[in-house]
Enzyme design. Sequence first.
Site, PDB file in Angstrom:
ATOM      1  N   SER A 298       0.812  -1.312   0.258  1.00 50.63           N
ATOM      2  CA  SER A 298       0.003   0.001  -0.168  1.00 50.63           C
ATOM      3  C   SER A 298       0.939   1.193   0.038  1.00 50.63           C
ATOM      4  O   SER A 298       1.388   1.641  -0.903  1.00 50.63           O
ATOM      5  CB  SER A 298      -1.063   0.045   1.217  1.00 50.63           C
ATOM      6  OG  SER A 298      -1.916   0.819   1.188  1.00 50.63           O
ATOM      7  N   ASP A 309       9.873   5.814 -10.213  1.00 49.19           N
ATOM      8  CA  ASP A 309       9.347   6.547 -11.557  1.00 49.19           C
ATOM      9  C   ASP A 309      10.160   7.754 -11.731  1.00 49.19           C
ATOM     10  O   ASP A 309      10.492   8.339 -13.036  1.00 49.19           O
ATOM     11  CB  ASP A 309       7.889   6.621 -11.442  1.00 49.19           C
ATOM     12  CG  ASP A 309       7.003   5.610 -11.909  1.00 49.19           C
ATOM     13  OD1 ASP A 309       7.635   4.352 -12.249  1.00 49.19           O
ATOM     14  OD2 ASP A 309       5.991   5.511 -12.133  1.00 49.19           O
ATOM     15  N   LYS A 323      -0.831  -4.339  -3.140  1.00 43.31           N
ATOM     16  CA  LYS A 323      -2.087  -3.723  -2.535  1.00 43.31           C
ATOM     17  C   LYS A 323      -2.374  -2.279  -3.117  1.00 43.31           C
ATOM     18  O   LYS A 323      -1.651  -1.116  -2.367  1.00 43.31           O
ATOM     19  CB  LYS A 323      -2.129  -3.871  -1.301  1.00 43.31           C
ATOM     20  CG  LYS A 323      -3.412  -4.012  -0.371  1.00 43.31           C
ATOM     21  CD  LYS A 323      -4.156  -2.610  -0.370  1.00 43.31           C
ATOM     22  CE  LYS A 323      -5.484  -2.699   0.540  1.00 43.31           C
ATOM     23  NZ  LYS A 323      -5.778  -1.140   0.821  1.00 43.31           N
TER      24      LYS A 323
END
Length: 438
Positions: A298, A309, A323
């Site tokens: 999460s 990224d 998740k």
Amino acid sequence: MKNKKFITLGFASVTVALTILFSTNVFASSKESSAKKEATRLEALAKFTKVISIVEQYNVDDVTIEELMDKALEGMMSNLDAHSNYLKQKDFKNLKVQTNGEFGGLGITVGIKDGALTVIAPIEGTPADKAGLKSGDIILKINKKSTLSMTIDEAVAIMRGKVGEPINITIVREGEAKPIKIDIIRGIITIESVYAKTIGDDIQYIRVTSFDKKVVDDVAKAIRKKAASTKGIILDLRNNPGGLLDQAVGLVDLFVDGGDIVSQKGRKESDNEIYSAKSSNTLTKVPLVVLINGGSASASEIVSGALQDHKRGIIVGQNTFGKGSVQVILPITEDEAIKLTIARYYLPSGRTIQAVGVIPDIEVLPGEVKTRSNEFTLKEADLKKHLEEELEKVDGKEEIKEENKKDSKLIITQDMMNKDMQLKEAANILKALIITKG
């Protein structure tokens, strides 16, 4: 001129007529579609009511309409996805206790993975952690009760209880031939979310165990404290099951000075949101290595994925849990509620976390660095150290030694890293980044 005007007006008249005709058709089609949808809805509700009535009347056991409705709601919600479910009075009360008060429990975060109740991560220092539960363990039974048809909230409700009470967990662990039974004593779950230590003179190690409301402040405080001497940071998110979204966003913002961090997309436009970094919140630009594993879920996946990224750090370890969905609690009465998945998280590149997780840049399996030693060799260094310690006692320097012990809690030694292959590799990568200026 008259002809030309006539043709123009005629064309306009035809256009208007076609537009009106088209609008009328669309309106009629929309009305027809809406009416058909409503008829289908009424048919489905009539079918549902009929089945409820038949079961209530003919079922071998006497079942009340309330019980049937509860079962129907439980089945409907649990079949939407692994994280949506119906919270009956007891479940809703337990959830309120968990979020608002102190409770006795085991100290593990669980999730449904591949249809099985799975340990996402044990929380550091809790009864579950001390008993040896590990990320990836499949919980087969809780107190001899099978978990195969159990929801997450049902499992949590059973595992939570009075402090000091025992509970038995049967797990299936990869690599083990038979299920393992583990006895755990419930305890008060108190979590220290941020630990900061140093490796050598210029590497700062920051461990975040869960994302509570103080994480950003505590990490920022740790960074500022060592800013003058820090040339690189290791951010350890292993076995971090997640927590508050704003803290995940805020943590990334300490390292990234612009661009999107994470976006949230749902069925309704009102559920869509984009969270971005602000240059005013950036605290450091030193090289960064992030440690992750199967217990990182999460919020941990948002942090590691966003940093990956943005090419802000090297991600080291193992694939995360996967998740990446957003749940909300929606009360339906004063005592009951539903937990519903309303959106999914997407990383800056547009990729989803759900069921995929974050793949590390460099995969490193957990393990220990084995060193060979000759047990029959006299170790002069060890003997000398022992004699020096004895001399310190004689010279009254024991107080200084105790102070050094306190300091050692803030330092990660080579010996500690030898017992943690992933951390050792992260430190080696970070040293290389420091030399090449990241």
